[in-house]
Design a protein around this motif. Structure first.
Motif, PDB file in Angstrom:
ATOM      1  N   ALA A  72     -81.552  93.557  63.284  1.00 18.58           N
ATOM      2  CA  ALA A  72     -81.486  94.605  62.265  1.00 18.58           C
ATOM      3  C   ALA A  72     -80.043  94.843  61.883  1.00 18.58           C
ATOM      4  CB  ALA A  72     -82.083  95.915  62.803  1.00 18.58           C
ATOM      5  N   LYS A  92     -87.494 101.342  58.641  1.00 20.91           N
ATOM      6  CA  LYS A  92     -88.155 101.208  59.946  1.00 20.91           C
ATOM      7  C   LYS A  92     -89.607 101.699  59.880  1.00 20.91           C
ATOM      8  CE  LYS A  92     -85.152  99.395  62.687  1.00 20.91           C
ATOM      9  NZ  LYS A  92     -85.452  98.143  63.360  1.00 20.91           N
ATOM     10  N   ILE A  98     -79.968 103.724  72.589  1.00 15.80           N
ATOM     11  CA  ILE A  98     -79.761 102.691  73.611  1.00 15.80           C
ATOM     12  C   ILE A  98     -78.264 102.479  73.816  1.00 15.80           C
ATOM     13  CG2 ILE A  98     -80.260 100.276  74.228  1.00 15.80           C
ATOM     14  CD1 ILE A  98     -82.756 102.082  73.886  1.00 15.80           C
ATOM     15  N   ARG A 105     -67.224  93.668  69.670  1.00 20.20           N
ATOM     16  CA  ARG A 105     -67.241  93.767  68.212  1.00 20.20           C
ATOM     17  C   ARG A 105     -66.313  94.869  67.741  1.00 20.20           C
ATOM     18  NH1 ARG A 105     -73.488  94.426  67.193  1.00 20.20           N
ATOM     19  NH2 ARG A 105     -73.502  95.147  69.307  1.00 20.20           N
ATOM     20  N   GLY A 153     -77.345  90.795  70.061  1.00 16.82           N
ATOM     21  CA  GLY A 153     -77.063  92.220  69.890  1.00 16.82           C
ATOM     22  C   GLY A 153     -77.223  92.981  71.201  1.00 16.82           C
ATOM     23  N   LEU A 154     -77.043  94.290  71.123  1.00 19.89           N
ATOM     24  CA  LEU A 154     -77.174  95.145  72.314  1.00 19.89           C
ATOM     25  C   LEU A 154     -78.551  94.994  72.954  1.00 19.89           C
ATOM     26  CD1 LEU A 154     -76.536  97.607  74.143  1.00 19.89           C
ATOM     27  CD2 LEU A 154     -77.102  99.074  72.207  1.00 19.89           C
ATOM     28  N   VAL A 155     -79.600  95.163  72.164  1.00 20.45           N
ATOM     29  CA  VAL A 155     -80.960  95.101  72.706  1.00 20.45           C
ATOM     30  C   VAL A 155     -81.372  93.651  72.952  1.00 20.45           C
ATOM     31  CG1 VAL A 155     -83.388  95.614  72.210  1.00 20.45           C
ATOM     32  CG2 VAL A 155     -81.610  97.276  71.611  1.00 20.45           C
ATOM     33  N   ASP A 159     -80.125  83.252  58.732  1.00 21.03           N
ATOM     34  CA  ASP A 159     -80.078  84.581  58.108  1.00 21.03           C
ATOM     35  C   ASP A 159     -81.519  85.003  57.833  1.00 21.03           C
ATOM     36  OD1 ASP A 159     -79.861  86.826  56.535  1.00 21.03           O
ATOM     37  OD2 ASP A 159     -78.147  86.081  55.399  1.00 21.03           O
ATOM     38  N   LEU A 160     -81.979  85.982  58.591  1.00 22.63           N
ATOM     39  CA  LEU A 160     -83.385  86.384  58.507  1.00 22.63           C
ATOM     40  C   LEU A 160     -83.722  87.080  57.190  1.00 22.63           C
ATOM     41  CD1 LEU A 160     -83.821  87.526  62.214  1.00 22.63           C
ATOM     42  CD2 LEU A 160     -84.971  85.582  61.135  1.00 22.63           C
ATOM     43  N   TYR A 164     -82.275 103.842  56.444  1.00 23.17           N
ATOM     44  CA  TYR A 164     -82.597 103.060  57.643  1.00 23.17           C
ATOM     45  C   TYR A 164     -83.974 103.465  58.172  1.00 23.17           C
ATOM     46  CZ  TYR A 164     -81.786 101.126  62.357  1.00 23.17           C
ATOM     47  OH  TYR A 164     -81.865 100.415  63.531  1.00 23.17           O
ATOM     48  N   THR A 197     -77.506  97.523  61.875  1.00 29.68           N
ATOM     49  CA  THR A 197     -77.438  98.786  62.611  1.00 29.68           C
ATOM     50  C   THR A 197     -76.057  99.415  62.422  1.00 29.68           C
ATOM     51  OG1 THR A 197     -76.596  97.725  64.599  1.00 29.68           O
ATOM     52  CG2 THR A 197     -78.990  97.901  64.402  1.00 29.68           C
ATOM     53  N   THR A 241     -85.472 105.335  72.143  1.00 26.64           N
ATOM     54  CA  THR A 241     -84.471 106.375  71.924  1.00 26.64           C
ATOM     55  C   THR A 241     -83.104 105.713  71.781  1.00 26.64           C
ATOM     56  OG1 THR A 241     -83.675 108.463  72.776  1.00 26.64           O
ATOM     57  CG2 THR A 241     -84.033 106.738  74.412  1.00 26.64           C
ATOM     58  N   GLY A 269     -88.728  99.822  66.377  1.00 24.91           N
ATOM     59  CA  GLY A 269     -88.319 100.848  65.425  1.00 24.91           C
ATOM     60  C   GLY A 269     -87.173 101.624  66.025  1.00 24.91           C
ATOM     61  N   ASP A 272     -78.309  82.948  66.096  1.00 28.67           N
ATOM     62  CA  ASP A 272     -77.500  84.046  65.570  1.00 28.67           C
ATOM     63  C   ASP A 272     -77.607  84.067  64.045  1.00 28.67           C
ATOM     64  OD1 ASP A 272     -75.554  82.314  64.522  1.00 28.67           O
ATOM     65  OD2 ASP A 272     -74.532  82.223  66.451  1.00 28.67           O
ATOM     66  N   SER A 273     -77.057  85.113  63.432  1.00 33.40           N
ATOM     67  CA  SER A 273     -77.274  85.290  61.982  1.00 33.40           C
ATOM     68  C   SER A 273     -76.548  84.231  61.162  1.00 33.40           C
ATOM     69  CB  SER A 273     -76.860  86.693  61.545  1.00 33.40           C
ATOM     70  OG  SER A 273     -75.502  86.916  61.847  1.00 33.40           O
TER      71      SER A 273
HETATM   72  N1  LIG Z   1     -78.994 100.637  69.683  1.00 33.72           N
HETATM   73  C1  LIG Z   1     -79.814 101.670  69.655  1.00 33.72           C
HETATM   74  O1  LIG Z   1     -79.440 102.792  70.026  1.00 33.72           O
HETATM   75  C2  LIG Z   1     -81.228 101.499  69.201  1.00 33.72           C
HETATM   76  C3  LIG Z   1     -82.095 102.593  69.358  1.00 33.72           C
HETATM   77  C4  LIG Z   1     -83.393 102.471  68.916  1.00 33.72           C
HETATM   78  C5  LIG Z   1     -83.820 101.301  68.325  1.00 33.72           C
HETATM   79  N2  LIG Z   1     -82.963 100.261  68.199  1.00 33.72           N
HETATM   80  C6  LIG Z   1     -83.463  99.071  67.518  1.00 33.72           C
HETATM   81  O2  LIG Z   1     -83.275  97.897  68.277  1.00 33.72           O
HETATM   82  C7  LIG Z   1     -83.001  96.822  67.393  1.00 33.72           C
HETATM   83  C8  LIG Z   1     -81.731  96.135  67.829  1.00 33.72           C
HETATM   84  O3  LIG Z   1     -80.662  97.072  67.808  1.00 33.72           O
HETATM   85  P1  LIG Z   1     -79.257  96.753  68.487  1.00 33.72           P
HETATM   86  O4  LIG Z   1     -78.647  98.052  68.824  1.00 33.72           O
HETATM   87  O5  LIG Z   1     -79.402  95.684  69.501  1.00 33.72           O
HETATM   88  O6  LIG Z   1     -78.452  96.176  67.230  1.00 33.72           O
HETATM   89  P2  LIG Z   1     -77.188  95.210  67.241  1.00 33.72           P
HETATM   90  O7  LIG Z   1     -76.491  95.241  68.528  1.00 33.72           O
HETATM   91  O8  LIG Z   1     -76.415  95.558  65.997  1.00 33.72           O
HETATM   92  O9  LIG Z   1     -77.830  93.772  67.067  1.00 33.72           O
HETATM   93  C9  LIG Z   1     -78.503  93.450  65.907  1.00 33.72           C
HETATM   94  C10 LIG Z   1     -78.805  91.979  65.915  1.00 33.72           C
HETATM   95  O10 LIG Z   1     -79.435  91.683  64.680  1.00 33.72           O
HETATM   96  C11 LIG Z   1     -78.947  90.471  64.214  1.00 33.72           C
HETATM   97  N3  LIG Z   1     -78.962  90.443  62.765  1.00 33.72           N
HETATM   98  C12 LIG Z   1     -78.494  91.377  61.890  1.00 33.72           C
HETATM   99  N4  LIG Z   1     -78.663  90.955  60.633  1.00 33.72           N
HETATM  100  C13 LIG Z   1     -79.239  89.721  60.707  1.00 33.72           C
HETATM  101  C14 LIG Z   1     -79.642  88.776  59.751  1.00 33.72           C
HETATM  102  N5  LIG Z   1     -79.502  89.008  58.431  1.00 33.72           N
HETATM  103  N6  LIG Z   1     -80.179  87.618  60.177  1.00 33.72           N
HETATM  104  C15 LIG Z   1     -80.323  87.379  61.499  1.00 33.72           C
HETATM  105  N7  LIG Z   1     -79.977  88.231  62.463  1.00 33.72           N
HETATM  106  C16 LIG Z   1     -79.429  89.402  62.060  1.00 33.72           C
HETATM  107  C17 LIG Z   1     -77.510  90.375  64.687  1.00 33.72           C
HETATM  108  O11 LIG Z   1     -77.202  88.998  64.811  1.00 33.72           O
HETATM  109  P3  LIG Z   1     -75.691  88.415  64.927  1.00 33.72           P
HETATM  110  O12 LIG Z   1     -75.069  89.109  66.092  1.00 33.72           O
HETATM  111  O13 LIG Z   1     -75.865  86.977  65.157  1.00 33.72           O
HETATM  112  O14 LIG Z   1     -75.021  88.752  63.629  1.00 33.72           O
HETATM  113  C18 LIG Z   1     -77.582  91.093  66.027  1.00 33.72           C
HETATM  114  O15 LIG Z   1     -77.801  90.184  67.069  1.00 33.72           O
HETATM  115  C19 LIG Z   1     -82.921  97.405  65.983  1.00 33.72           C
HETATM  116  O16 LIG Z   1     -84.151  97.240  65.336  1.00 33.72           O
HETATM  117  C20 LIG Z   1     -82.703  98.866  66.210  1.00 33.72           C
HETATM  118  O17 LIG Z   1     -83.244  99.671  65.211  1.00 33.72           O
HETATM  119  C21 LIG Z   1     -81.676 100.325  68.626  1.00 33.72           C
END
Ligand SMILES: NC(=O)c1ccc[n+]([C@@H]2O[C@H](COP(=O)([O-])OP(=O)(O)OC[C@H]3O[C@@H](n4cnc5c(N)ncnc54)[C@H](OP(=O)(O)O)[C@@H]3O)[C@@H](O)[C@H]2O)c1
Length: 328
Positions: A80, A156, A182, A327, A29-31, A56-57, A152, A82, A180, A122, A51-52
């Motif tokens: 998560a 969290k 990202i 994506r 994912g992004l983070v 599957d978590l 959501y 998202t 904040t 979170g 990966d998921s």
């Molecule tokens: N982006 C933001 O602005 C932001 C801001 C604050 C906090 N956060 C937090 O940072 C965390 C990561 O966010 P992100 O933006 O990186 O999200 P993201 O790009 O959507 O990545 C989410 C990751 O979670 C994995 N995932 C989702 N469902 C799953 C499942 N059932 N089993 C296993 N893996 C699963 C996905 O895996 P696959 O790719 O393999 O499907 C993906 O790699 C989250 O907790 C989010 O709340 C993000």
């Protein structure tokens, strides 16, 4: 559930040895991908990612079996479900149910297998809609949430409380951070499903390429938001794992916010778009302002290093180079 507390805590707090096994949940994912880049570049040799489709978590049995076979010592939860405002409004059950399952399974498996350090991520949407700005960590649970992403946010908040409960019941040094907004490489550039900044990059890039003279953005453009590059967040996560051990979740941000209209202008410039920007007032704005109080993070010695304009430029560059595989 068997609790693996017989294992001694060898890495808390302080430098993480380079041979430690670090599981980055959500590493594509992004983070998660930024965390993977960061720890790989820093010299960590035993990073674990699935990966998921492989794991599957949401499935407890498979999650526990994975922890038992790979034995991570440090876990960073960046997995998560998202999405942006529209996805959150359309599928609140999925955002609530998937996120609760993912984080409960990760935390329970970590405790059961003796994981030494755990960082739960979170999100700033956990804070009340009308929290005083900048939002301090103490604002948690002091008022009603923004309704568009309430499911959501509640999931969290449960994650943060779960981490605190583990600290109290088992004395483990697990921690939570509240980043904040990202942005960066591997973001979700979907125009309606993604977050505001990547959705804008996609829209303005297309408009510039097509020679359009008007781009419509959601809402009034007045809400103010803070943006942190994913590489800065990855650096902050590493810093926290080595330097932070407290019940209270810690905010991670830049301390600077911009109106969505200013952001649109900045993205338009980076993308080379010169037409008009129209604001669709029939679409929801979401929370009026979201700027995190980052004093706690600053006091313990960390600040962000990537300026917004430079970060948008490199993110746009990444988008251009990965148009086939981002994506949708
Ligand atoms: N982006 C933001 O602005 C932001 C801001 C604050 C906090 N956060 C937090 O940072 C965390 C990561 O966010 P992100 O933006 O990186 O999200 P993201 O790009 O959507 O990545 C989410 C990751 O979670 C994995 N995932 C989702 N469902 C799953 C499942 N059932 N089993 C296993 N893996 C699963 C996905 O895996 P696959 O790719 O393999 O499907 C993906 O790699 C989250 O907790 C989010 O709340 C993000």
């Amino acid at each position: 559930m068997r609790i693996g507390l017989e294992q001694s805590l060898s890495v808390v707090p302080g430098h993480l040895p380079f041979d430690i096994r670090i599981y980055i949940a959500g590493h594509r994912g992004l983070v998660g991908s930024a965390l993977w880049r960061h720890f790989s570049r820093a010299g960590y040799r035993h990073l674990i990612g699935r990966d998921s489709a492989e794991l599957d978590l949401r499935n407890w049995g498979n999650t526990l079996a994975f922890f038992e076979s790979t034995r991570p010592q440090v876990v960073i939860d960046a997995a998560a479900r998202t999405g942006g405002i529209e996805a959150n409004m359309r599928q609140p059950v999925d955002f609530m149910s998937d996120n609760l399952r993912i984080q409960v399974n990760l935390l329970d498996a970590a405790v059961a297998t003796g994981v030494e350090r755990f960082l739960f991520l979170g999100s700033s949407c956990i804070y009340p809609k009308f929290a005083a700005q900048p939002i301090s960590e103490d604002a948690l649970l002091t008022g009603p949430l923004e309704p568009t992403n309430e499911a959501y946010a509640v999931a969290k908040i449960a994650g943060i409380e779960h981490v605190t409960a583990i600290r109290r019941q088992y004395g483990l040094p697990y921690i939570s951070a509240m980043p904040t907004n990202i942005y960066g490489p591997q973001d979700n550039f979907h125009s309606s499903n993604g977050h505001v900044l990547p959705a804008m990059i996609r829209r303005f890039h297309r408009a510039a390429a097509d020679g359009s003279d008007c781009v419509t953005c959601w809402g009034t453009g007045r809400p103010r938001r803070e943006f942190l590059h994913a590489d800065d967040l990855a650096d902050a996560c590493h810093f926290l794992l080595e330097h932070y051990d407290d019940d209270q979740a810690v905010n991670v941000g830049t301390g600077v916010d911009h109106s969505i209209a200013e952001l649109a202008q900045l993205v338009a410039e980076v993308c080379g778009y010169r037409g008009e920007i129209h604001w669709d007032h029939t679409k929801p704005d979401g929370t009026p302002r979201k700027l995190l109080d980052i004093r706690r993070m600053t006091e313990i010695g960390w600040t962000a290093g990537i300026p917004l304009q430079g970060g948008i430029k490199t993110t746009h560059q990444w988008f251009v180079e990965h148009q086939e595989d981002y994506r949708t």
